[in-house]
Design a protein around this motif. Structure first.
Motif, PDB file in Angstrom:
ATOM      1  N   LEU A 216       7.608  18.122   5.839  1.00 45.65           N
ATOM      2  CA  LEU A 216       8.994  18.181   6.516  1.00 45.65           C
ATOM      3  C   LEU A 216       8.326  18.132   7.790  1.00 45.65           C
ATOM      4  CD1 LEU A 216      11.094  20.872   4.895  1.00 45.65           C
ATOM      5  CD2 LEU A 216      11.488  18.630   4.781  1.00 45.65           C
ATOM      6  N   SER A 217       7.368  18.847   8.402  1.00 40.87           N
ATOM      7  CA  SER A 217       7.146  19.166   9.784  1.00 40.87           C
ATOM      8  C   SER A 217       6.414  17.386  10.178  1.00 40.87           C
ATOM      9  CB  SER A 217       6.183  20.139  10.169  1.00 40.87           C
ATOM     10  OG  SER A 217       4.994  20.154   9.551  1.00 40.87           O
ATOM     11  N   ALA A 218       5.609  17.141   9.287  1.00 41.42           N
ATOM     12  CA  ALA A 218       4.916  15.723   9.235  1.00 41.42           C
ATOM     13  C   ALA A 218       5.931  14.477   9.634  1.00 41.42           C
ATOM     14  CB  ALA A 218       3.860  15.495   8.350  1.00 41.42           C
ATOM     15  N   THR A 219       7.067  14.512   9.042  1.00 42.41           N
ATOM     16  CA  THR A 219       8.116  13.560   9.086  1.00 42.41           C
ATOM     17  C   THR A 219       9.110  13.696   9.954  1.00 42.41           C
ATOM     18  OG1 THR A 219       9.071  14.327   7.181  1.00 42.41           O
ATOM     19  CG2 THR A 219       7.379  12.841   6.848  1.00 42.41           C
ATOM     20  N   ARG A 220       9.085  14.789  10.545  1.00 44.92           N
ATOM     21  CA  ARG A 220      10.183  15.092  11.666  1.00 44.92           C
ATOM     22  C   ARG A 220      10.243  14.123  12.825  1.00 44.92           C
ATOM     23  NH1 ARG A 220       9.155  21.070  11.385  1.00 44.92           N
ATOM     24  NH2 ARG A 220      10.688  21.871   9.891  1.00 44.92           N
ATOM     25  N   ASN A 221       9.498  13.373  13.302  1.00 44.96           N
ATOM     26  CA  ASN A 221       9.226  12.348  14.128  1.00 44.96           C
ATOM     27  C   ASN A 221       9.527  11.028  13.424  1.00 44.96           C
ATOM     28  OD1 ASN A 221       8.456   9.974  15.687  1.00 44.96           O
ATOM     29  ND2 ASN A 221       7.280  11.585  16.982  1.00 44.96           N
ATOM     30  N   PRO A 222      10.568  10.428  13.582  1.00 45.50           N
ATOM     31  CA  PRO A 222      10.801   9.095  12.821  1.00 45.50           C
ATOM     32  C   PRO A 222       9.738   8.269  13.232  1.00 45.50           C
ATOM     33  CG  PRO A 222      12.206   9.270  14.595  1.00 45.50           C
ATOM     34  CD  PRO A 222      11.684  10.654  14.568  1.00 45.50           C
ATOM     35  N   PHE A 223       9.138   8.000  14.136  1.00 41.80           N
ATOM     36  CA  PHE A 223       8.119   7.084  14.305  1.00 41.80           C
ATOM     37  C   PHE A 223       6.639   7.366  13.667  1.00 41.80           C
ATOM     38  CE2 PHE A 223      10.903   6.988  17.976  1.00 41.80           C
ATOM     39  CZ  PHE A 223      11.086   5.617  17.983  1.00 41.80           C
ATOM     40  N   VAL A 224       6.566   8.848  13.390  1.00 44.30           N
ATOM     41  CA  VAL A 224       5.136   9.216  12.557  1.00 44.30           C
ATOM     42  C   VAL A 224       5.785   8.864  11.226  1.00 44.30           C
ATOM     43  CG1 VAL A 224       4.078  11.110  11.802  1.00 44.30           C
ATOM     44  CG2 VAL A 224       4.609  10.852  14.288  1.00 44.30           C
ATOM     45  N   SER A 225       6.962   9.164  10.787  1.00 39.34           N
ATOM     46  CA  SER A 225       7.354   8.907   9.485  1.00 39.34           C
ATOM     47  C   SER A 225       7.391   7.326   9.127  1.00 39.34           C
ATOM     48  CB  SER A 225       8.742   9.441   9.241  1.00 39.34           C
ATOM     49  OG  SER A 225       9.394   9.300   7.972  1.00 39.34           O
ATOM     50  N   LEU A 226       7.668   6.492   9.920  1.00 42.69           N
ATOM     51  CA  LEU A 226       7.640   4.971   9.977  1.00 42.69           C
ATOM     52  C   LEU A 226       6.066   4.823   9.731  1.00 42.69           C
ATOM     53  CD1 LEU A 226       8.920   2.167  10.256  1.00 42.69           C
ATOM     54  CD2 LEU A 226       8.068   2.376  12.673  1.00 42.69           C
ATOM     55  N   PHE A 227       5.168   5.126  10.438  1.00 44.60           N
ATOM     56  CA  PHE A 227       4.047   4.587  10.331  1.00 44.60           C
ATOM     57  C   PHE A 227       2.986   5.350   9.209  1.00 44.60           C
ATOM     58  CE2 PHE A 227       4.551   3.466  14.813  1.00 44.60           C
ATOM     59  CZ  PHE A 227       4.356   2.377  14.617  1.00 44.60           C
ATOM     60  N   ILE A 228       3.566   6.666   8.720  1.00 48.08           N
ATOM     61  CA  ILE A 228       3.029   7.074   7.515  1.00 48.08           C
ATOM     62  C   ILE A 228       3.266   6.270   6.213  1.00 48.08           C
ATOM     63  CG2 ILE A 228       3.265   9.096   5.797  1.00 48.08           C
ATOM     64  CD1 ILE A 228       3.487  10.928   8.148  1.00 48.08           C
ATOM     65  N   GLY A 229       4.681   5.826   6.176  1.00 49.41           N
ATOM     66  CA  GLY A 229       5.090   4.789   5.217  1.00 49.41           C
ATOM     67  C   GLY A 229       4.117   3.669   5.095  1.00 49.41           C
ATOM     68  N   LEU A 230       4.032   2.925   6.308  1.00 49.03           N
ATOM     69  CA  LEU A 230       3.301   1.812   6.563  1.00 49.03           C
ATOM     70  C   LEU A 230       1.825   1.975   6.070  1.00 49.03           C
ATOM     71  CD1 LEU A 230       3.323  -0.424   9.901  1.00 49.03           C
ATOM     72  CD2 LEU A 230       1.329  -0.237   8.475  1.00 49.03           C
ATOM     73  N   LEU A 231       1.348   3.098   6.591  1.00 51.71           N
ATOM     74  CA  LEU A 231      -0.345   3.320   6.287  1.00 51.71           C
ATOM     75  C   LEU A 231      -0.455   3.775   4.797  1.00 51.71           C
ATOM     76  CD1 LEU A 231      -3.121   3.529   7.817  1.00 51.71           C
ATOM     77  CD2 LEU A 231      -2.684   5.963   7.954  1.00 51.71           C
ATOM     78  N   MET A 232       0.309   4.479   4.279  1.00 53.65           N
ATOM     79  CA  MET A 232       0.376   4.724   2.789  1.00 53.65           C
ATOM     80  C   MET A 232       0.064   3.409   1.940  1.00 53.65           C
ATOM     81  SD  MET A 232       2.698   8.081   2.339  1.00 53.65           S
ATOM     82  CE  MET A 232       3.019   7.918   0.802  1.00 53.65           C
ATOM     83  N   THR A 233       1.317   2.545   2.358  1.00 54.62           N
ATOM     84  CA  THR A 233       1.317   1.399   1.466  1.00 54.62           C
ATOM     85  C   THR A 233       0.346   0.125   1.646  1.00 54.62           C
ATOM     86  OG1 THR A 233       3.762   1.707   1.806  1.00 54.62           O
ATOM     87  CG2 THR A 233       3.293  -0.689   0.907  1.00 54.62           C
ATOM     88  N   ALA A 234      -0.260   0.227   3.088  1.00 53.41           N
ATOM     89  CA  ALA A 234      -1.192  -0.651   3.083  1.00 53.41           C
ATOM     90  C   ALA A 234      -2.446  -0.239   2.488  1.00 53.41           C
ATOM     91  CB  ALA A 234      -1.648  -0.541   4.591  1.00 53.41           C
ATOM     92  N   LEU A 235      -2.725   1.035   2.427  1.00 54.76           N
ATOM     93  CA  LEU A 235      -3.870   1.674   1.674  1.00 54.76           C
ATOM     94  C   LEU A 235      -3.787   1.278   0.037  1.00 54.76           C
ATOM     95  CD1 LEU A 235      -4.400   5.031   3.733  1.00 54.76           C
ATOM     96  CD2 LEU A 235      -5.910   3.030   3.830  1.00 54.76           C
ATOM     97  N   ILE A 236      -2.672   1.627  -0.508  1.00 55.01           N
ATOM     98  CA  ILE A 236      -2.964   1.413  -1.931  1.00 55.01           C
ATOM     99  C   ILE A 236      -2.054   0.386  -2.422  1.00 55.01           C
ATOM    100  CG2 ILE A 236      -2.474   4.110  -2.256  1.00 55.01           C
ATOM    101  CD1 ILE A 236       0.448   3.701  -2.901  1.00 55.01           C
ATOM    102  N   GLN A 237      -1.560  -0.600  -1.439  1.00 54.68           N
ATOM    103  CA  GLN A 237      -1.058  -1.969  -1.768  1.00 54.68           C
ATOM    104  C   GLN A 237      -0.111  -2.028  -2.698  1.00 54.68           C
ATOM    105  OE1 GLN A 237      -1.434  -5.331  -0.266  1.00 54.68           O
ATOM    106  NE2 GLN A 237      -1.786  -3.699   1.108  1.00 54.68           N
ATOM    107  N   SER A 238       0.981  -1.047  -2.425  1.00 54.89           N
ATOM    108  CA  SER A 238       2.051  -1.137  -3.414  1.00 54.89           C
ATOM    109  C   SER A 238       3.175  -0.302  -2.722  1.00 54.89           C
ATOM    110  CB  SER A 238       1.871  -0.669  -4.769  1.00 54.89           C
ATOM    111  OG  SER A 238       2.825  -0.470  -5.647  1.00 54.89           O
ATOM    112  N   SER A 239       4.114  -1.230  -2.176  1.00 60.06           N
ATOM    113  CA  SER A 239       5.382  -0.543  -2.006  1.00 60.06           C
ATOM    114  C   SER A 239       6.290   0.104  -2.826  1.00 60.06           C
ATOM    115  CB  SER A 239       6.052  -1.623  -0.838  1.00 60.06           C
ATOM    116  OG  SER A 239       6.687  -2.561  -1.731  1.00 60.06           O
ATOM    117  N   SER A 240       6.133  -0.648  -4.191  1.00 57.51           N
ATOM    118  CA  SER A 240       6.992   0.026  -4.942  1.00 57.51           C
ATOM    119  C   SER A 240       6.437   1.541  -5.579  1.00 57.51           C
ATOM    120  CB  SER A 240       6.838  -0.897  -6.374  1.00 57.51           C
ATOM    121  OG  SER A 240       7.491  -2.328  -5.972  1.00 57.51           O
TER     122      SER A 240
END
Length: 369
Positions: free
Chosen positions: A50-74
């Motif tokens: 919860l604390s890691a995603t309280r900042n919407p911009f951090v949350s945005l880049f977490i989603g971006l980085l996770m997807t870029a690393l595993i190559q599956s937005s699904s």
């Protein structure tokens, strides 16, 4: 000879159908397992999420980085739905992550374009096609993220729609499990492993594997032949390209597969860059079916998040598709990037590293407090 070949094709398709069914069952089971595992994590782990995603911009880049690393937005969006369903993440915190996943998934088509690096003209067209998907999603985020942060534009709309599917006023609370057909096996595995974090990792790998298996089997069963036959026809009309891109991607559950197929067509002058854009817009909507499947049997918030994913891409399509002048902006920017890339091949690599890895990582690191 023809009879033998037909029999082989039929056998191959039957095999693909069976694999597709098994993959779908595995996907539903994996999402159920992930939801249960997330709900059993202790309060400290939940608080860290919860604390890691309280900042919407951090949350945005977490989603971006996770997807870029595993190559599956699904995989990422389906996992986020499960986390929201478990009550460890609020809908408002999850929305920027889904937006980030939409950007992160575009890395594949850009990487595909790098395979043409030895041919200057082909590389220019290929990179333009790959980057076009990135630019479209980045522009959509730039328009919709401020509206979401300021007014809850997507989350409130999605919740009002989700209420008709799962009326539950206390959606933020702990999940009330529905007894899905996979639940006995889910509970047995959870109790046997008895380490929620390990169960969560296992479930994420299973989600990823199920989506890959489903994507491959559907592609072989329905897509591989038809796409080759009708690609020249569908790209003549922007709305036909959009519709085909939507259904094509919904079938294979991967926008990366469909957009990566467009890159060779553009690089070899089979399709022009402007004509490929509506297909890419449609692919973005088609990929939201994964989150919709993941939201089955879940809470109102989980269903709302699946709707957010859908609405985000629908509004992106509504902004760009009907207006040729607006549609030309991403196309011209992508074309300009392609021209610059042949002046220095380093630009293509620098763009990928900065956009998908370095900038997100640095922003997450320096915003962690």
């Amino acid at each position: 000879m023809e009879t033998i070949e037909l029999q082989k094709k039929k056998q191959s398709k039957i095999k693909s159908y069976l694999i597709m069914l098994l993959a779908l069952l595995l996907f539903i089971f994996a999402i159920d397992l992930l939801t249960v595992a997330m709900s059993q994590l202790n309060n400290n782990v939940a608080e860290n999420i919860l604390s890691a995603t309280r900042n919407p911009f951090v949350s945005l880049f977490i989603g971006l980085l996770m997807t870029a690393l595993i190559q599956s937005s699904s995989t990422v969006t389906a996992s986020i739905v499960a986390v929201v369903a478990a009550g460890n993440l609020t809908l408002e915190q999850a929305v920027p992550m889904v937006m980030g996943a939409n950007i992160g998934t575009t890395l594949t088509s850009t990487l595909v374009s790098l395979s043409y690096i030895m041919n200057r003209k082909q590389f220019k067209r290929a990179l333009s096609a790959g980057i076009l998907h990135d630019i479209f999603n980045i522009f959509t985020v730039l328009i919709l993220l401020p509206l979401e942060i300021s007014f809850g534009f997507l989350s409130k709309m999605a919740l009002s729609i989700a209420h008709f599917f799962a009326p539950d006023e206390n959606y933020m609370g702990p999940i009330v499990y529905n007894k899905v057909f996979t639940r006995p096996l889910t509970e047995w595995i959870t109790e046997t492993i008895n380490i929620p974090f390990l169960t969560m990792l296992l479930a994420i790998f299973m989600v990823f594997g199920a989506i890959k298996l489903l994507s491959t089997s559907v592609y072989r069963a329905f897509v591989v032949d038809s796409f080759k036959e009708i690609n020249n026809f569908i790209f003549k009309n922007p709305y036909l390209a959009f519709i085909y891109g939507t259904f094509f991607t919904a079938a294979v559950q991967s926008s990366t597969v469909t957009t990566s197929l467009v890159v060779p067509l553009v690089s070899n002058k089979k399709v022009s860059l402007p004509k490929s854009f509506p297909f890419i817009i449609g692919a973005n909507i088609g990929t939201t079916i994964t989150a919709a499947i993941a939201a089955i049997y879940k809470t109102e918030a989980a269903i709302a998040l699946a709707l957010v994913h859908f609405l985000f891409n629908v509004f992106g399509a509504m902004i760009f598709l009907p207006f040729p002048l607006i549609r030309r902006i991403p196309v011209r920017l992508a074309s300009w990037m392609g021209k610059k890339s042949i002046e220095s091949r380093f630009i293509g690599f620098a763009y990928i590293l900065l956009t998908f890895f370095i900038i997100p990582f640095l922003l997450i690191y320096f915003s962690k407090d």
